[in-house]
Write an enzyme that holds these catalytic residues in place. Sequence first.
Site, PDB file in Angstrom:
ATOM      1  CB  THR A  74     -10.715   1.344  14.114  1.00 31.23           C
ATOM      2  OG1 THR A  74     -10.565   1.160  15.585  1.00 31.23           O
ATOM      3  CG2 THR A  74     -10.301   2.754  13.638  1.00 31.23           C
TER       4      THR A  74
ATOM      5  CD1 TRP B   7     -11.943  -3.108  21.023  1.00 33.14           C
ATOM      6  CD2 TRP B   7     -12.656  -4.643  22.758  1.00 33.14           C
ATOM      7  NE1 TRP B   7     -12.047  -2.440  22.074  1.00 33.14           N
ATOM      8  CE2 TRP B   7     -12.426  -3.152  23.151  1.00 33.14           C
ATOM      9  CE3 TRP B   7     -12.688  -5.643  23.771  1.00 33.14           C
ATOM     10  CZ2 TRP B   7     -12.716  -2.747  24.619  1.00 33.14           C
ATOM     11  CZ3 TRP B   7     -12.953  -5.376  24.911  1.00 33.14           C
ATOM     12  CH2 TRP B   7     -13.077  -3.912  25.336  1.00 33.14           C
TER      13      TRP B   7
ATOM     14  CG  LEU C  28      -2.398  -0.331   0.858  1.00 30.70           C
ATOM     15  CD1 LEU C  28      -2.550  -1.551   0.325  1.00 30.70           C
ATOM     16  CD2 LEU C  28      -3.305  -0.248   2.241  1.00 30.70           C
TER      17      LEU C  28
ATOM     18  CE1 TYR D 271      -5.227   1.248  13.422  1.00 30.33           C
ATOM     19  CE2 TYR D 271      -6.718   1.523  15.207  1.00 30.33           C
ATOM     20  CZ  TYR D 271      -6.407   0.757  13.873  1.00 30.33           C
ATOM     21  OH  TYR D 271      -7.151  -0.291  13.639  1.00 30.33           O
TER      22      TYR D 271
ATOM     23  CE  LYS E 153      -8.337   1.709   9.917  1.00 30.21           C
ATOM     24  NZ  LYS E 153      -7.887   0.840   8.860  1.00 30.21           N
TER      25      LYS E 153
HETATM   26  N1  LIG Z   1      -7.496  -5.858  15.132  1.00 31.06           N
HETATM   27  C1  LIG Z   1      -8.564  -4.870  15.486  1.00 31.06           C
HETATM   28  O1  LIG Z   1      -8.746  -4.990  16.816  1.00 31.06           O
HETATM   29  C2  LIG Z   1      -9.147  -3.817  14.602  1.00 31.06           C
HETATM   30  C3  LIG Z   1     -10.223  -3.200  15.429  1.00 31.06           C
HETATM   31  C4  LIG Z   1     -10.908  -2.394  14.483  1.00 31.06           C
HETATM   32  C5  LIG Z   1     -10.455  -2.093  13.121  1.00 31.06           C
HETATM   33  N2  LIG Z   1      -9.605  -2.908  12.720  1.00 31.06           N
HETATM   34  C6  LIG Z   1      -9.228  -2.624  11.235  1.00 31.06           C
HETATM   35  O2  LIG Z   1      -9.514  -3.781  10.615  1.00 31.06           O
HETATM   36  C7  LIG Z   1      -8.733  -3.972   9.417  1.00 31.06           C
HETATM   37  C8  LIG Z   1      -8.199  -5.542   9.376  1.00 31.06           C
HETATM   38  O3  LIG Z   1      -7.149  -5.400  10.658  1.00 31.06           O
HETATM   39  P1  LIG Z   1      -6.570  -6.854  11.108  1.00 31.06           P
HETATM   40  O4  LIG Z   1      -6.941  -6.988  12.511  1.00 31.06           O
HETATM   41  O5  LIG Z   1      -6.817  -8.092  10.446  1.00 31.06           O
HETATM   42  O6  LIG Z   1      -5.082  -6.641  10.896  1.00 31.06           O
HETATM   43  P2  LIG Z   1      -3.772  -7.312  10.943  1.00 31.06           P
HETATM   44  O7  LIG Z   1      -3.856  -8.815  11.189  1.00 31.06           O
HETATM   45  O8  LIG Z   1      -2.740  -6.610  11.772  1.00 31.06           O
HETATM   46  O9  LIG Z   1      -3.559  -7.118   9.285  1.00 31.06           O
HETATM   47  C9  LIG Z   1      -2.978  -6.083   8.549  1.00 31.06           C
HETATM   48  C10 LIG Z   1      -2.410  -6.507   7.418  1.00 31.06           C
HETATM   49  O10 LIG Z   1      -2.082  -5.319   6.722  1.00 31.06           O
HETATM   50  C11 LIG Z   1      -0.735  -5.602   6.303  1.00 31.06           C
HETATM   51  N3  LIG Z   1       0.062  -4.404   5.856  1.00 31.06           N
HETATM   52  C12 LIG Z   1       0.591  -3.474   6.553  1.00 31.06           C
HETATM   53  N4  LIG Z   1       1.270  -2.597   5.952  1.00 31.06           N
HETATM   54  C13 LIG Z   1       1.203  -3.061   4.475  1.00 31.06           C
HETATM   55  C14 LIG Z   1       1.400  -2.456   3.306  1.00 31.06           C
HETATM   56  N5  LIG Z   1       2.200  -1.142   3.315  1.00 31.06           N
HETATM   57  N6  LIG Z   1       0.959  -2.986   2.218  1.00 31.06           N
HETATM   58  C15 LIG Z   1       0.131  -3.978   2.305  1.00 31.06           C
HETATM   59  N7  LIG Z   1      -0.110  -4.727   3.205  1.00 31.06           N
HETATM   60  C16 LIG Z   1       0.178  -4.132   4.476  1.00 31.06           C
HETATM   61  C17 LIG Z   1      -0.125  -6.197   7.414  1.00 31.06           C
HETATM   62  O11 LIG Z   1       1.130  -7.100   7.015  1.00 31.06           O
HETATM   63  P3  LIG Z   1       2.411  -7.293   8.164  1.00 31.06           P
HETATM   64  O12 LIG Z   1       1.808  -7.911   9.260  1.00 31.06           O
HETATM   65  O13 LIG Z   1       3.469  -7.745   7.289  1.00 31.06           O
HETATM   66  O14 LIG Z   1       2.689  -5.699   8.608  1.00 31.06           O
HETATM   67  C18 LIG Z   1      -1.279  -7.249   7.924  1.00 31.06           C
HETATM   68  O15 LIG Z   1      -1.039  -8.475   7.231  1.00 31.06           O
HETATM   69  C19 LIG Z   1      -7.766  -3.089   9.578  1.00 31.06           C
HETATM   70  O16 LIG Z   1      -8.234  -2.051   8.643  1.00 31.06           O
HETATM   71  C20 LIG Z   1      -7.788  -2.531  10.720  1.00 31.06           C
HETATM   72  O17 LIG Z   1      -7.476  -1.114  11.040  1.00 31.06           O
HETATM   73  C21 LIG Z   1      -8.855  -3.780  13.341  1.00 31.06           C
END
Ligand SMILES: NC(=O)c1ccc[n+]([C@@H]2O[C@H](COP(=O)([O-])OP(=O)(O)OC[C@H]3O[C@@H](n4cnc5c(N)ncnc54)[C@H](OP(=O)(O)O)[C@@H]3O)[C@@H](O)[C@H]2O)c1
Length: 278
Positions: free
Chosen positions: A99, A147, A35, A123, A127
Amino acid sequence: MRVLVTGASGQLAHAVRHIWQDHELILPEESVLDLGKREALFSVVAEVRPEVLINCAAFTQVDRCESEAELAHLINATAVGWLAEACEAQKAMLIQISTDYVFDGTGARPYREDDPTNPVSVYGRTKLEGERQAATCSRHLIARTSWLYDAWGKNFLNTMLNAAAQGKALRVVDDQRGAPTTCRALARQLQLAAAQDWRGLVHMTCQGETTWHGFAQAIFAAKGMAVDLSPCTTADYPTPAQRPAYSVLDGGRRRSLGTDLMPDWHKALREVVEDPEG
Ligand SMILES: NC(=O)c1ccc[n+]([C@@H]2O[C@H](COP(=O)([O-])OP(=O)(O)OC[C@H]3O[C@@H](n4cnc5c(N)ncnc54)[C@H](OP(=O)(O)O)[C@@H]3O)[C@@H](O)[C@H]2O)c1
């Protein structure tokens, strides 16, 4: 539908891969779809010509975002604008995941989509800007969730289970309230939302609410584990990024749009424990 998914190695993308099986899914690795690289991003989207793009990629390490604000802004905000532009050129629908951290957490009832935002962390701010960027695509759906966890991936459930497996006594904050949400439930709701062409900003979290300590208790109860677990306060456990004390999201708009697939969070947790593969 041909569906392009970013962030292939993340926990939500993993759920999408399992649940959106009736679609033609393309999940490039980060080395192909980074990205942070504008030209590469445009060329992948132009080559795949998706009907739907689900942006599961983000800089999700909330504390690291405080010290790496420029990178957080690039990935969580600027790149979403590029995705919006690339989707617009393909007449594709952009699904952006946002989020509960766009709110400051001073509210006393579940936040609605039109409640004022006021993020208290880098963050959250990046977002929120990502939401604004996503909205520049004429066909967009912004799903705010909270979460996130599942049986796979780096998340609170696995952190708790790993710590407990080491026999550690655990202290977990009991003054932040939110809604634990499984990746699989969100992936199912997103699939339905895309099929029904939902647009705009929609809250998508599991129903009910708890604290991180309450969530930990429920995890260990569901797993039948006796763990030395006690509550603490946010002040006892300082972190670089501030978190909202209360970030429960209201699901009224989701319910008004069509079929609501988001389960109660206890039920969703039972499903993860009983069927870890999903
Ligand atoms: N986790 C939560 O509690 C939570 C809560 C609310 C909203 N969200 C949102 O939900 C969505 C999914 O989150 P998730 O929990 O599945 O997160 P995650 O498991 O951390 O996955 C995010 C992915 O994005 C990848 N990434 C980071 N930088 C990148 C780049 N430059 N180009 C391409 N890929 C990249 C990461 O790769 P690397 O691991 O290699 O960095 C990781 O595989 C996100 O938008 C997050 O903001 C998450």
